[in-house]
Scaffold this active site. Structure first.
Site, PDB file in Angstrom:
ATOM      1  N   GLY A 133       0.821  -1.223   0.000  1.00 20.82           N
ATOM      2  CA  GLY A 133       0.000   0.000   0.000  1.00 20.82           C
ATOM      3  C   GLY A 133       0.846   1.259   0.000  1.00 20.82           C
TER       4      GLY A 133
ATOM      5  N   ASP B 251      -0.875   2.071   8.835  1.00 21.92           N
ATOM      6  CA  ASP B 251      -1.377   1.211   9.916  1.00 21.92           C
ATOM      7  C   ASP B 251      -0.523   1.263  11.190  1.00 21.92           C
ATOM      8  OD1 ASP B 251      -3.079   0.496   7.927  1.00 21.92           O
ATOM      9  OD2 ASP B 251      -2.362  -1.561   7.702  1.00 21.92           O
TER      10      ASP B 251
ATOM     11  N   ARG C 267     -27.246  13.018  18.643  1.00 21.96           N
ATOM     12  CA  ARG C 267     -26.913  12.011  17.616  1.00 21.96           C
ATOM     13  C   ARG C 267     -25.666  11.226  17.993  1.00 21.96           C
ATOM     14  NH1 ARG C 267     -27.740  14.644  11.695  1.00 21.96           N
ATOM     15  NH2 ARG C 267     -29.683  15.726  12.144  1.00 21.96           N
TER      16      ARG C 267
ATOM     17  N   ALA D 272     -12.713  10.579  21.444  1.00 23.44           N
ATOM     18  CA  ALA D 272     -13.877   9.705  21.206  1.00 23.44           C
ATOM     19  C   ALA D 272     -14.403   9.142  22.526  1.00 23.44           C
ATOM     20  CB  ALA D 272     -13.474   8.566  20.272  1.00 23.44           C
TER      21      ALA D 272
ATOM     22  N   ARG E 242     -25.118   8.304  12.535  1.00 22.63           N
ATOM     23  CA  ARG E 242     -24.590   8.516  11.178  1.00 22.63           C
ATOM     24  C   ARG E 242     -23.181   7.931  11.145  1.00 22.63           C
ATOM     25  NH1 ARG E 242     -28.150  11.742   8.164  1.00 22.63           N
ATOM     26  NH2 ARG E 242     -26.968  10.715   6.522  1.00 22.63           N
TER      27      ARG E 242
ATOM     28  N   GLN F  90      -8.425   8.218   3.378  1.00 27.30           N
ATOM     29  CA  GLN F  90      -7.523   8.407   4.515  1.00 27.30           C
ATOM     30  C   GLN F  90      -6.081   8.084   4.139  1.00 27.30           C
ATOM     31  OE1 GLN F  90      -8.239   5.838   7.925  1.00 27.30           O
ATOM     32  NE2 GLN F  90      -7.380   7.369   9.297  1.00 27.30           N
ATOM     33  N   ARG F  91      -5.910   7.116   3.253  1.00 24.51           N
ATOM     34  CA  ARG F  91      -4.547   6.717   2.884  1.00 24.51           C
ATOM     35  C   ARG F  91      -3.900   7.716   1.923  1.00 24.51           C
ATOM     36  NH1 ARG F  91      -3.848   0.651   0.929  1.00 24.51           N
ATOM     37  NH2 ARG F  91      -3.622   1.430  -1.172  1.00 24.51           N
TER      38      ARG F  91
HETATM   39  O1  F6P Z   1      -1.982  -1.831   4.972  1.00 20.07           O
HETATM   40  C1  F6P Z   1      -2.366  -0.554   4.614  1.00 20.07           C
HETATM   41  C2  F6P Z   1      -3.814  -0.529   4.229  1.00 20.07           C
HETATM   42  O2  F6P Z   1      -4.154   0.769   3.812  1.00 20.07           O
HETATM   43  C3  F6P Z   1      -4.779  -1.000   5.313  1.00 20.07           C
HETATM   44  O3  F6P Z   1      -5.079  -0.002   6.229  1.00 20.07           O
HETATM   45  C4  F6P Z   1      -5.943  -1.422   4.483  1.00 20.07           C
HETATM   46  O4  F6P Z   1      -6.752  -2.397   5.121  1.00 20.07           O
HETATM   47  C5  F6P Z   1      -5.293  -2.023   3.273  1.00 20.07           C
HETATM   48  O5  F6P Z   1      -4.049  -1.396   3.134  1.00 20.07           O
HETATM   49  C6  F6P Z   1      -6.085  -1.842   2.027  1.00 20.07           C
HETATM   50  O6  F6P Z   1      -5.415  -2.473   0.999  1.00 20.07           O
HETATM   51  P1  F6P Z   1      -5.799  -2.321  -0.516  1.00 20.07           P
HETATM   52  O7  F6P Z   1      -5.432  -0.937  -0.959  1.00 20.07           O
HETATM   53  O8  F6P Z   1      -5.027  -3.376  -1.224  1.00 20.07           O
HETATM   54  O9  F6P Z   1      -7.283  -2.504  -0.598  1.00 20.07           O
END
Ligand code: F6P
Length: 321
Positions: A10, A127, A163, A187, A243, A251-252
């Site tokens: 990833g 992660d 909510r 949270a 919700r 997020q990535r």
């Molecule tokens: O390992 C990093 C990550 O972004 C995880 O948080 C997530 O579950 C996974 O990769 C998603 O992988 P892919 O982009 O292959 O769906």
């Protein structure tokens, strides 16, 4: 010295910043940098491109990776090592910088060592689950991204009281990201894959939060039990509207944060320094310092249980089960 970059697994915010920093340092030392287009499958197909600093610098502040990655496990093929050695030799490539998460950094460095290819491994994953490293590149940015989404949702939570909000983070089967985000966002509850919980306890906890604070915020990791169902079961158990926001890959791909950009710059400098000194290994963060280690620790990464209990208002006697 000519270095090849390979991104495996990833992408994560900060990869482009590290690439650009490294290329800048390399240029100053009369070295060159190139990249495999598409991870190891790209390398095996000789998809290699030069990476001059002038090309990389506009990408410094962007998430993702200018170099395409791959998750294909092509190195298990018997002839892969010989082929890679030949390609690197023919292309006058001296060593490798490898970006990857837990899987990549556990599996590939021993192969590179056996093939006598000098390398530096960089823990890159949102992660934060690379054993032996307190931090991975991209984690801080992914937390910051989540705060923007949570702050946005809670603007309504404050304006329209009564909510529940559930925010799902990435993280796969590791709860570190969700736990950190839950702490930073204040949270009322956090659910992670590693720790079991009872839905009735969770419903009571969130209902009390709404009555006391006007809203209830639950942060949940995508790999936890309930990630796909709680948005239905919690309203049924509490009688309160809920919700849910699923951050997913947004997020990535967020913007690299200040601290990830600084980490990228430090990692780039050390990676270049170690490769120049013919040293191989993985750059991990230990006691707050970047350290070169030969192999990842075998101890699996676990989220901080004390913090989990604290956020959820639990203790060792009352664990929410
Ligand atoms: O390992 C990093 C990550 O972004 C995880 O948080 C997530 O579950 C996974 O990769 C998603 O992988 P892919 O982009 O292959 O769906």
């Amino acid at each position: 010295m000519n270095t090849i970059f390979v991104v495996s697994g990833g992408d994560a915010p900060g990869i482009n910043a590290l690439l650009a920093n490294y290329a800048q340092i390399a240029t100053l030392h009369g070295d060159t940098v190139c990249g495999a287009n598409g991870g190891f499958p790209g390398l095996l197909h000789e998809q290699i491109q030069p990476l001059p600093f002038t090309m990389l610098s506009p990408w410094m502040g962007r998430g993702g990776s200018i170099l395409p990655s791959s998750r294909d496990p092509v190195l298990s093929q018997a002839e892969a090592g010989e082929l890679i050695r030949r390609i690197l030799h023919d292309q006058h490539i001296d060593n490798m910088v490898l970006f990857g998460g837990n899987g990549t950094l556990r599996y590939i460095p021993p192969l590179l060592r056996a093939w006598e290819i000098p390398y530096i491994g960089i823990p890159t994953t949102i992660d934060n689950d690379v054993p032996g490293s307190e931090r991975t590149l991209g984690f801080d940015s992914a937390c910051n991204f989540a705060y923007q989404a949570i702050d946005g949702a809670l603007a309504t939570g404050h304006a329209l009281n009564g909510r529940l909000f559930m925010v799902e983070t990435l993280g796969g089967t590791c709860g570190n990201l969700a736990l950190a985000v839950a702490q930073g966002a204040g949270a009322h509850a956090v659910i992670v894959p590693e720790f079991e919980y009872d839905e009735n306890w969770l419903a009571r906890r969130l209902k009390t939060a709404v009555e006391r604070d006007g809203y209830g915020l639950l942060v949940i990791c995508e790999g936890a039990r309930g990630a796909r169902t709680l948005a239905d079961t919690l309203p049924a158990l509490t009688g309160i509207r809920m919700r849910d926001t699923r951050l997913g890959h947004t997020q990535r791909g967020g913007t690299p944060s200040h601290s990830d950009r600084v980490l990228a710059a430090q990692m780039a400098r050390l990676a270049h320094h170690h490769l120049k000194s013919n040293q191989s290994g993985i750059l991990v963060v230990r006691n707050g310092e970047l350290t070169l280690t030969a192999a990842l620790s075998d101890t699996p990464v676990m989220p901080n249980r004390e913090l989990y209990l604290q956020i959820n208002g639990l203790n060792d006697e009352h664990t929410g089960n």
